[in-house]
Scaffold this active site. Sequence first.
Site, PDB file in Angstrom:
ATOM      1  N   LYS A   1      32.854  52.849  38.001  1.00  0.00           N
ATOM      2  CA  LYS A   1      33.467  51.518  37.803  1.00  0.00           C
ATOM      3  C   LYS A   1      32.905  50.504  38.797  1.00  0.00           C
ATOM      4  O   LYS A   1      32.672  49.337  38.458  1.00  0.00           O
ATOM      5  CB  LYS A   1      34.992  51.606  37.932  1.00  0.00           C
TER       6      LYS A   1
ATOM      7  N   GLY B   1      54.280  49.377  38.214  1.00  0.00           N
ATOM      8  CA  GLY B   1      53.590  48.117  38.493  1.00  0.00           C
ATOM      9  C   GLY B   1      53.415  47.342  37.207  1.00  0.00           C
ATOM     10  O   GLY B   1      52.564  47.692  36.380  1.00  0.00           O
ATOM     11  N   LEU B   2      54.280  46.322  37.010  1.00  0.00           N
ATOM     12  CA  LEU B   2      54.252  45.590  35.735  1.00  0.00           C
ATOM     13  C   LEU B   2      53.617  44.207  35.880  1.00  0.00           C
ATOM     14  O   LEU B   2      54.087  43.219  35.331  1.00  0.00           O
ATOM     15  CB  LEU B   2      55.671  45.495  35.169  1.00  0.00           C
TER      16      LEU B   2
ATOM     17  N   SER C   1      38.490  48.835  32.860  1.00  0.00           N
ATOM     18  CA  SER C   1      37.822  47.530  32.780  1.00  0.00           C
ATOM     19  C   SER C   1      38.228  46.830  31.492  1.00  0.00           C
ATOM     20  O   SER C   1      38.452  47.482  30.468  1.00  0.00           O
ATOM     21  CB  SER C   1      36.305  47.681  32.794  1.00  0.00           C
ATOM     22  N   GLY C   2      38.304  45.524  31.576  1.00  0.00           N
ATOM     23  CA  GLY C   2      38.578  44.750  30.371  1.00  0.00           C
ATOM     24  C   GLY C   2      39.610  43.660  30.585  1.00  0.00           C
ATOM     25  O   GLY C   2      39.911  42.904  29.662  1.00  0.00           O
ATOM     26  N   GLY C   3      40.152  43.615  31.793  1.00  0.00           N
ATOM     27  CA  GLY C   3      41.111  42.557  32.107  1.00  0.00           C
ATOM     28  C   GLY C   3      42.350  42.659  31.229  1.00  0.00           C
ATOM     29  O   GLY C   3      42.649  43.707  30.629  1.00  0.00           O
TER      30      GLY C   3
ATOM     31  N   HIS D   1      29.685  49.472  37.479  1.00  0.00           N
ATOM     32  CA  HIS D   1      29.962  48.559  36.362  1.00  0.00           C
ATOM     33  C   HIS D   1      30.148  47.146  36.904  1.00  0.00           C
ATOM     34  O   HIS D   1      29.592  46.167  36.383  1.00  0.00           O
ATOM     35  CB  HIS D   1      31.227  49.022  35.614  1.00  0.00           C
ATOM     36  N   ASN D   2      30.916  47.022  37.958  1.00  0.00           N
ATOM     37  CA  ASN D   2      31.181  45.688  38.502  1.00  0.00           C
ATOM     38  C   ASN D   2      29.936  45.082  39.153  1.00  0.00           C
ATOM     39  O   ASN D   2      29.712  43.880  39.066  1.00  0.00           O
ATOM     40  CB  ASN D   2      32.338  45.734  39.499  1.00  0.00           C
TER      41      ASN D   2
ATOM     42  N   LYS E   1      36.131  39.810  44.922  1.00  0.00           N
ATOM     43  CA  LYS E   1      37.160  40.694  45.476  1.00  0.00           C
ATOM     44  C   LYS E   1      36.568  41.876  46.211  1.00  0.00           C
ATOM     45  O   LYS E   1      37.276  42.619  46.857  1.00  0.00           O
ATOM     46  CB  LYS E   1      38.077  41.184  44.351  1.00  0.00           C
TER      47      LYS E   1
ATOM     48  N   GLU F   1      28.092  43.797  36.403  1.00  0.00           N
ATOM     49  CA  GLU F   1      28.827  42.597  35.943  1.00  0.00           C
ATOM     50  C   GLU F   1      28.413  41.379  36.788  1.00  0.00           C
ATOM     51  O   GLU F   1      28.160  40.295  36.254  1.00  0.00           O
ATOM     52  CB  GLU F   1      30.322  42.894  36.080  1.00  0.00           C
TER      53      GLU F   1
ATOM     54  N   MET G   1      48.060  43.836  34.276  1.00  0.00           N
ATOM     55  CA  MET G   1      47.427  45.051  33.737  1.00  0.00           C
ATOM     56  C   MET G   1      48.483  46.083  33.333  1.00  0.00           C
ATOM     57  O   MET G   1      48.421  46.660  32.248  1.00  0.00           O
ATOM     58  CB  MET G   1      46.458  45.657  34.753  1.00  0.00           C
ATOM     59  N   GLY G   2      49.456  46.331  34.216  1.00  0.00           N
ATOM     60  CA  GLY G   2      50.471  47.361  33.954  1.00  0.00           C
ATOM     61  C   GLY G   2      51.304  47.031  32.726  1.00  0.00           C
ATOM     62  O   GLY G   2      51.554  47.899  31.869  1.00  0.00           O
TER      63      GLY G   2
ATOM     64  N   ARG H   1       3.977  50.720  61.819  1.00  0.00           N
ATOM     65  CA  ARG H   1       4.990  51.572  62.479  1.00  0.00           C
ATOM     66  C   ARG H   1       4.300  52.555  63.423  1.00  0.00           C
ATOM     67  O   ARG H   1       4.761  52.830  64.528  1.00  0.00           O
ATOM     68  CB  ARG H   1       5.817  52.350  61.429  1.00  0.00           C
TER      69      ARG H   1
HETATM   70  C1  6PG Z   1      36.892  44.487  34.939  1.00  0.00           C
HETATM   71  C2  6PG Z   1      36.625  43.478  36.013  1.00  0.00           C
HETATM   72  C3  6PG Z   1      37.779  43.452  36.954  1.00  0.00           C
HETATM   73  C4  6PG Z   1      37.871  42.166  37.747  1.00  0.00           C
HETATM   74  C5  6PG Z   1      36.893  42.110  38.847  1.00  0.00           C
HETATM   75  C6  6PG Z   1      36.631  40.712  39.345  1.00  0.00           C
HETATM   76  O1  6PG Z   1      36.056  45.372  34.816  1.00  0.00           O
HETATM   77  O2  6PG Z   1      37.898  44.369  34.245  1.00  0.00           O
HETATM   78  O3  6PG Z   1      35.471  43.808  36.718  1.00  0.00           O
HETATM   79  O4  6PG Z   1      37.709  44.611  37.706  1.00  0.00           O
HETATM   80  O5  6PG Z   1      37.765  41.059  36.938  1.00  0.00           O
HETATM   81  O6  6PG Z   1      37.448  42.847  39.899  1.00  0.00           O
HETATM   82  O7  6PG Z   1      35.889  40.890  40.467  1.00  0.00           O
HETATM   83  P1  6PG Z   1      35.495  39.747  41.430  1.00  0.00           P
HETATM   84  O8  6PG Z   1      36.767  39.052  41.843  1.00  0.00           O
HETATM   85  O9  6PG Z   1      34.863  40.436  42.568  1.00  0.00           O
HETATM   86  O10 6PG Z   1      34.610  38.847  40.662  1.00  0.00           O
END
Ligand code: 6PG
Length: 500
Positions: A204, A11-12, A132-134, A207-208, A282, A211, A15-16, A466
């Site tokens: 992860k 998968g290029l 993570s880190g794009g 983490h999101n 997402k 985020e 990210m890949g 209740r």
């Molecule tokens: C990361 C980001 C990565 C992505 C998110 C965006 O850690 O590199 O979190 O996973 O940018 O999936 O998520 P949303 O589209 O839900 O904002």
Amino acid sequence: MKDKFDIAVIGLGVMGANMTLNLAERGFSVVAFDINIERCDDLVNRHKSLTGKEIVTVTDLSELLLQLDSPRRIILSVPAGVIVDSICQDLLSAGLLEDDIVVDTGNSQWRDSIKRGEQYTGKFNFFTCAISGGEVGARFGPSLMASGDKIAWDILKPMWQAISAKIDPVTGVEIARTQVNQPLPEGEPCADYIGPLGAGHFVKMVHNGIEYADMQMIAETVHFMRKILNMSVAEVGAVFDQWNKGKLQSYLIEITGNILKVVDPRTKQPLLDLIMDQASQKGTGNWTAREALELGVPANAIAESVFARCLSTQKAVRLVGAELLSGPKLNKEDKKYWIDKLEDALYCSKICSYAQGFELFSAAEKEHNWTLDYVAIANIWRGGCVIRAYFLDDIAKAYQAEPQLANLMFAQRFNQTLASNQLAWREVLAKAIMQGIPMPASSAAMSYYDSYREADSSANLIQAMRDYFGGHTYRRKDCDANQSFHYDWHFGGGEQAVKH
Ligand code: 6PG
């Protein structure tokens, strides 16, 4: 030279391809696969200009397997979901063996990772490494959260630690590298083993979720400055540049400052003002909020951040609401008075959203019988990932000093800050409420803080109601915790002890 390759990347996409170049730059030999020839050609060119050498790309999985050293190590960099399953099946058909390791690096649902582990047991070693880190992280140093079989981790560890972001052990800050001509950094790697399959992607996911909360709280703070303080985009940008030198120092604060400086070449207006106010998602924030409900963790700031994105997409309805629903008259406030208070408020809200993330870890450990190392998690989030911040070094130190912390807010370094900054925090939120400016995630964070301060909460009334309408019983503060009671609210029959 060896005639077989160390590792393959399937998968290029963004990210890949960047992970492949990162591996190559760290001295690993990589064979790359994609069915899209243009992506393969693009990678060949980028690799050649980086290393001066050709990279081998293939479009056939049997060919890929023949090229790899044993046990084969294969990174999947494909979208989460059914594509992961179909590639695993294709690899099996192509001749994958029991000891071969396939690493899913997508944003997969953590429960899917567990299922896949069970499904492929005895067929190949399914492993995951959440990343993570794009794009920049994948290329120059991401944060990596690995999980699965320990033997696979021992094999992969040197590669993962080599390509990950690095932290200066003295300062606790990332040794950032964003360009090829900068030297390769050495330091503490932001890559670690999290636990059995599922655990890495759970971490992860959280983490999101954090985020989402970080981003929402920053957006709320900017909104306060624009609407209540009447500040220009450029003025707000300058404040963020300043904040990035202090306790809020982080990637998201830094990029906010950068975003606020960009002027649209067409209209000469700040680009931010031209971007539609509808935030997409997402799914990982939504998963975190749902998981919190499932586990009974009050991660309200994270959940409010997801709701805020949902509400943002309802632009048409908001336009109607803007006409129909009345609010207070906006009074412009003196910015000098508020800027420092906003910094303190954002910091307090941030402590609460991270506390919620770590509370999710603690609940998941009990539910799934995992043992998560909070110090290691905080350490690998210090660099490479989207929520990277100096603050994570403080979290690692807090858990190091007090491993049994029931809540991150209780750590000495954080409870003292919350105590000394809380007046500013309350003032900011009170002002936002009085001026009618929504700050849902920051307000949720404060409710979380105040709720955890309550030795006596309002839940006694919930329990009484209740019992009143449903005979659901209650426990008494002055009796044994195992003893339940029912009160005859309707017919005056008094209280009865209830046997279980
Ligand atoms: C990361 C980001 C990565 C992505 C998110 C965006 O850690 O590199 O979190 O996973 O940018 O999936 O998520 P949303 O589209 O839900 O904002």
